[in-house]
Design a protein around this motif. Structure first.
Motif, PDB file in Angstrom:
ATOM      1  N   ILE A 107       0.841  -1.199   0.000  1.00 51.00           N
ATOM      2  CA  ILE A 107       0.000   0.000   0.000  1.00 51.00           C
ATOM      3  C   ILE A 107       0.875   1.248   0.000  1.00 51.00           C
ATOM      4  CG2 ILE A 107      -1.549   1.401   1.427  1.00 51.00           C
ATOM      5  CD1 ILE A 107      -2.962  -1.134   2.214  1.00 51.00           C
ATOM      6  N   LEU A 108       1.946   1.219   0.796  1.00 42.91           N
ATOM      7  CA  LEU A 108       2.832   2.389   0.845  1.00 42.91           C
ATOM      8  C   LEU A 108       3.436   2.660  -0.529  1.00 42.91           C
ATOM      9  CD1 LEU A 108       4.724   1.926   4.222  1.00 42.91           C
ATOM     10  CD2 LEU A 108       3.081   3.697   3.614  1.00 42.91           C
ATOM     11  N   ILE A 109       3.864   1.588  -1.226  1.00 48.87           N
ATOM     12  CA  ILE A 109       4.513   1.783  -2.519  1.00 48.87           C
ATOM     13  C   ILE A 109       3.519   2.314  -3.554  1.00 48.87           C
ATOM     14  CG2 ILE A 109       5.748   0.660  -4.398  1.00 48.87           C
ATOM     15  CD1 ILE A 109       6.839  -1.317  -2.337  1.00 48.87           C
ATOM     16  N   TRP A 110       2.344   1.682  -3.623  1.00 41.94           N
ATOM     17  CA  TRP A 110       1.336   2.168  -4.580  1.00 41.94           C
ATOM     18  C   TRP A 110       0.890   3.568  -4.204  1.00 41.94           C
ATOM     19  CZ3 TRP A 110       1.244   0.061  -9.001  1.00 41.94           C
ATOM     20  CH2 TRP A 110       1.410  -1.311  -9.173  1.00 41.94           C
ATOM     21  N   GLY A 111       0.818   3.832  -2.904  1.00 44.02           N
ATOM     22  CA  GLY A 111       0.440   5.167  -2.459  1.00 44.02           C
ATOM     23  C   GLY A 111       1.445   6.209  -2.913  1.00 44.02           C
ATOM     24  N   LEU A 112       2.735   5.840  -2.845  1.00 44.96           N
ATOM     25  CA  LEU A 112       3.774   6.772  -3.293  1.00 44.96           C
ATOM     26  C   LEU A 112       3.600   7.063  -4.785  1.00 44.96           C
ATOM     27  CD1 LEU A 112       6.423   8.322  -2.850  1.00 44.96           C
ATOM     28  CD2 LEU A 112       7.666   6.216  -3.269  1.00 44.96           C
ATOM     29  N   LEU A 113       3.321   6.007  -5.560  1.00 41.22           N
ATOM     30  CA  LEU A 113       3.098   6.200  -6.993  1.00 41.22           C
ATOM     31  C   LEU A 113       1.904   7.121  -7.225  1.00 41.22           C
ATOM     32  CD1 LEU A 113       3.602   5.512  -9.953  1.00 41.22           C
ATOM     33  CD2 LEU A 113       2.188   3.492  -9.653  1.00 41.22           C
ATOM     34  N   ALA A 114       0.811   6.857  -6.499  1.00 43.01           N
ATOM     35  CA  ALA A 114      -0.385   7.667  -6.679  1.00 43.01           C
ATOM     36  C   ALA A 114      -0.132   9.107  -6.244  1.00 43.01           C
ATOM     37  CB  ALA A 114      -1.544   7.071  -5.896  1.00 43.01           C
ATOM     38  N   MET A 115       0.658   9.277  -5.173  1.00 45.08           N
ATOM     39  CA  MET A 115       0.948  10.636  -4.710  1.00 45.08           C
ATOM     40  C   MET A 115       1.741  11.405  -5.765  1.00 45.08           C
ATOM     41  SD  MET A 115       3.207  11.888  -1.491  1.00 45.08           S
ATOM     42  CE  MET A 115       4.728  11.656  -2.374  1.00 45.08           C
ATOM     43  N   SER A 116       2.654  10.700  -6.448  1.00 46.50           N
ATOM     44  CA  SER A 116       3.430  11.388  -7.475  1.00 46.50           C
ATOM     45  C   SER A 116       2.503  11.901  -8.568  1.00 46.50           C
ATOM     46  CB  SER A 116       4.477  10.442  -8.063  1.00 46.50           C
ATOM     47  OG  SER A 116       3.874   9.515  -8.942  1.00 46.50           O
ATOM     48  N   SER A 117       1.467  11.133  -8.848  1.00 45.84           N
ATOM     49  CA  SER A 117       0.534  11.559  -9.874  1.00 45.84           C
ATOM     50  C   SER A 117      -0.347  12.703  -9.381  1.00 45.84           C
ATOM     51  CB  SER A 117      -0.300  10.344 -10.294  1.00 45.84           C
ATOM     52  OG  SER A 117      -1.435  10.726 -10.955  1.00 45.84           O
ATOM     53  N   ASP A 118      -0.521  12.774  -8.055  1.00 46.62           N
ATOM     54  CA  ASP A 118      -1.345  13.839  -7.479  1.00 46.62           C
ATOM     55  C   ASP A 118      -0.723  15.219  -7.724  1.00 46.62           C
ATOM     56  OD1 ASP A 118      -3.514  14.855  -6.164  1.00 46.62           O
ATOM     57  OD2 ASP A 118      -2.690  14.581  -4.161  1.00 46.62           O
ATOM     58  N   ILE A 119       0.612  15.264  -7.827  1.00 46.99           N
ATOM     59  CA  ILE A 119       1.252  16.549  -8.139  1.00 46.99           C
ATOM     60  C   ILE A 119       0.645  17.112  -9.418  1.00 46.99           C
ATOM     61  CG2 ILE A 119       3.439  17.687  -8.709  1.00 46.99           C
ATOM     62  CD1 ILE A 119       4.881  15.461  -7.246  1.00 46.99           C
ATOM     63  N   LEU A 120       0.363  16.238 -10.373  1.00 39.54           N
ATOM     64  CA  LEU A 120      -0.224  16.684 -11.633  1.00 39.54           C
ATOM     65  C   LEU A 120      -1.743  16.807 -11.545  1.00 39.54           C
ATOM     66  CD1 LEU A 120       1.854  14.627 -14.197  1.00 39.54           C
ATOM     67  CD2 LEU A 120       2.216  16.934 -13.382  1.00 39.54           C
ATOM     68  N   ILE A 121      -2.393  15.729 -11.091  1.00 36.44           N
ATOM     69  CA  ILE A 121      -3.862  15.734 -11.105  1.00 36.44           C
ATOM     70  C   ILE A 121      -4.411  16.771 -10.135  1.00 36.44           C
ATOM     71  CG2 ILE A 121      -5.940  14.396 -10.626  1.00 36.44           C
ATOM     72  CD1 ILE A 121      -4.629  11.960 -11.537  1.00 36.44           C
ATOM     73  N   GLY A 122      -3.927  16.705  -8.902  1.00 33.59           N
ATOM     74  CA  GLY A 122      -4.537  17.497  -7.849  1.00 33.59           C
ATOM     75  C   GLY A 122      -4.026  18.922  -7.793  1.00 33.59           C
ATOM     76  N   TYR A 123      -2.737  19.112  -8.078  1.00 30.74           N
ATOM     77  CA  TYR A 123      -2.167  20.448  -7.863  1.00 30.74           C
ATOM     78  C   TYR A 123      -2.013  21.259  -9.131  1.00 30.74           C
ATOM     79  CZ  TYR A 123      -1.508  19.240  -3.042  1.00 30.74           C
ATOM     80  OH  TYR A 123      -1.753  18.894  -1.741  1.00 30.74           O
ATOM     81  N   THR A 124      -1.785  20.589 -10.280  1.00 33.55           N
ATOM     82  CA  THR A 124      -1.595  21.358 -11.505  1.00 33.55           C
ATOM     83  C   THR A 124      -2.801  21.239 -12.424  1.00 33.55           C
ATOM     84  OG1 THR A 124       0.637  20.503 -11.271  1.00 33.55           O
ATOM     85  CG2 THR A 124       0.252  21.965 -13.089  1.00 33.55           C
TER      86      THR A 124
END
Lengths: 324, 286
Positions: free
Chosen positions: A45-62
């Motif tokens: 979960i931590l690893i997939w979460g890290l991957l998803a968080m990296s995508s959040d920089i684009l989806i959620g913030y930009t």
């Protein structure tokens, strides 16, 4: 989209840090009390979460939806594989370095082209780029092992030359947790920096951001690169855990899951993607017990229902507090 | 030389089928601003329904019609239940919703029909000789049929009463509503038509390589590519782009393996998006 959080008169949210400490404490204790299966599950979960968080920089913030994160994740895996297979003795540091270089290189390439496009065109172009990497990895059998992928041994844990030790599942969990925590705090700091504020203003109103005088394309390119690097880091960790790299992880399905994690957990929160990954993986675990591979039928329906009725995701209601 | 000729024929035939796939996608995008990620999966489902009808009745034309009708009904239901509530939201949410639908459809097909490849038998038997290479007639027949269906769609949009409603809604949905056109109904109908086009092309494509539950994604991706290359929402443009991209892929397949030839169309897509984002086959906007 909600407006940008206004500056708070009172100093940092104490509640946030208390919550943070509790969650971290639980995650540290987890491998000591959980049975082996769930221990591995928590690490995953931590690893997939890290991957998803990296995508959040684009989806959620930009405000750019990437459907191509599997490329960065997969190249991170293959980069780590390259280091572990060619360098003797296998070195943890080099594996991370190779993985980051591979993912970063891919991110530069994708960012250069894709950031000129907006909205769905950006989404489609990231998808297409990830498929290009997939086709190359899948067909270049001599180097990548083609369909079978590559298998390798786990590197030994050695930090700054201070001895070296085999990973046990428990120490590996702590290692992953440490990497994830550092990444999270780093990304959180970045999103709160002036650079991060510009990204959020691109999300809210791109023409206006441009009119103020920011070079929007440059900011977007850096955002995609950052995102790609963290996705690559997740790929390296995943390679360590499973001791193989396979083309399946470069395929579009992984990118789709990353987007699902973000939507389910709550975009623009950084923590949400972890919650989304946990929610998705737990549901999958529970459902596949009696539905085997058909678990995606109810899961897909839940996903669609959440998009319609809960567009902010599970943690969306905490959005302001999490970014405070 | 022979090879080039055969590949040209191949490219044209594939292009016609692809044009049918893309026409549904571009219709839905042009009118509703929805990027339908489930398009390829509707195609796959249509192909399976067609294969089942064919298995029961043994009549290819009945299979084609049955698949189109069943999937059109499914499309209408999907539009009403999941896409209608999303009208007015960020267009990206519709990508996510249709992506969710595509997952469900794919696994449903796996559950219903299993992982093995289903054959759809060729509607027209026989080969003909082109110089000294055999080429099956059914492929030519498929291309002609695809052309006829596309022509029918075009005539319907151009002269049919409901076709005019659809085009009016594309141009200005507020004004169309004010003129008494039932816009929500038009949306549902368009999604149903697009789905039916996908299902029909699935049945048409069936004899080429068989039907599997994983074929959908590939078609979604290809249809995206030609729709963007031809100009989003532009029917004529996407037909030309389908033929163009398929020809390029066919020629590339002479040199490299077909799996790698796909990269050619990816490159065309990226170049188009960079230099002619409105599409290759439309006049330059003023």
């Amino acid at each position: 989209m909600t407006a940008m959080p206004a500056a708070r008169p009172r100093s940092p949210a104490v509640g946030y840090w208390i919550g943070f400490a509790v969650v971290v404490g639980l995650l540290v204790v987890a491998p000591l009390v959980l049975p082996p299966f769930w221990q591995r599950f928590a690490t995953e979960i931590l690893i997939w979460g890290l991957l998803a968080m990296s995508s959040d920089i684009l989806i959620g913030y930009t405000g750019m939806v990437s459907f191509g994160h599997s490329a960065f994740f997969g190249l991170g895996m293959y980069g780590a594989a390259a280091a572990l297979l060619t360098v003797k003795p296998p070195s943890l540091g080099l594996a991370v370095l190779y993985g980051l270089v591979a993912a970063g290189g891919a991110a530069v390439f994708v960012a250069y082209f894709a950031t000129r496009l907006r909205d769905i065109y950006f989404a489609i172009s990231t998808l297409v780029f990830s498929q290009i990497f997939y086709v190359i990895i899948f067909t270049w059998t001599e180097v990548t092992g083609g369909e079978n992928g590559l298998t390798f041994g786990q590197p030994r844990l050695s930090l700054l030359g201070l001895g070296s030790d085999r990973f046990t599942p428990t120490t590996f969990h702590w290692f992953v947790l440490a990497v994830v925590l550092i990444s999270y705090l780093l990304v959180r700091r970045i999103t709160q920096s002036p650079f991060g504020q510009v990204l959020q203003s691109i999300r809210e109103n791109e023409p206006r951001t441009r009119a103020i005088g920011y070079h929007v394309e440059r900011y977007k390119i850096v955002a995609v690169m950052l995102s790609g690097l963290f996705a690559g880091l997740a790929g390296v960790l995943y390679a360590f855990q499973n001791k193989f790299a396979a083309p399946d992880f470069v395929f579009f399905v992984v990118s789709g899951e990353v987007v699902i994690f973000n939507v389910m957990g709550g975009m623009g929160t950084l923590v949400g993607p972890f919650a989304g990954a946990a929610f998705f993986l737990l549901l999958r675990e529970g459902l596949s017990r009696f539905l085997t591979e058909y678990y995606l039928i109810p899961l897909g329906i839940i996903f669609v229902i959440m998009i319609i009725f809960l567009p902010q995701g599970l943690l969306g209601f905490l959005r302001r507090r999490l970014n405070a | 030389m022979d090879q080039i000729l055969v590949q040209t024929l191949h490219g044209l035939v594939n292009g016609m089928v692809l044009a049918m796939v893309a026409s549904g996608l571009t219709l839905i995008f042009g009118i509703m601003d929805i990027v339908n990620f489930a398009h390829g999966d509707l195609l796959m489902l249509g192909a399976f329904v067609g294969a089942s009808v064919l298995g029961v009745t043994g009549n290819y034309w009945l299979a084609l019609l049955g698949a189109a009708l069943v999937i059109a009904a499914l499309g209408a239901v999907l539009q009403v239940t999941t896409l209608r509530p999303l009208i007015g939201r960020d267009p990206l949410t519709t990508i996510l919703a249709t992506f969710g639908i595509s997952l469900v459809i794919q696994k449903y097909a796996l559950w219903q029909w299993g992982p093995s490849v289903r054959r759809i038998s060729e509607p027209v038997p026989g080969d003909f000789t082109l110089f000294h290479l055999q080429y099956p007639w059914y492929r030519i027949a498929t291309a002609v049929l695809a052309g006829l269906i596309l022509g029918g769609l075009w005539l319907f949009l151009k002269y049919g009463k409901y076709g005019i409603w659809i085009r009016a809604t594309t141009q200005d949905r507020l004004m169309a509503q004010a003129m008494g056109i039932p816009v929500p109904l038009v949306y549902t109908a368009v999604f149903a038509i697009g789905s039916a086009m996908a299902a029909a092309s699935g049945v048409l494509f069936g004899p080429f390589a068989g039907v599997t539950q994983t074929m959908g994604f590939d078609f979604t991706l290809r249809a995206f590519i030609v729709v963007v290359v031809g100009g989003m929402g532009n029917l004529g443009g996407s037909i030309l782009a389908s033929i163009f991209v398929s020809l390029l892929e066919s020629y590339a397949a002479i040199v490299v393996s077909p799996a790698q030839a796909v990269i050619v169309s990816f490159v065309v897509l990226v170049l188009t998006m960079l230099f002619r984002p409105t599409g290759l086959f439309v006049p330059t906007p003023k």
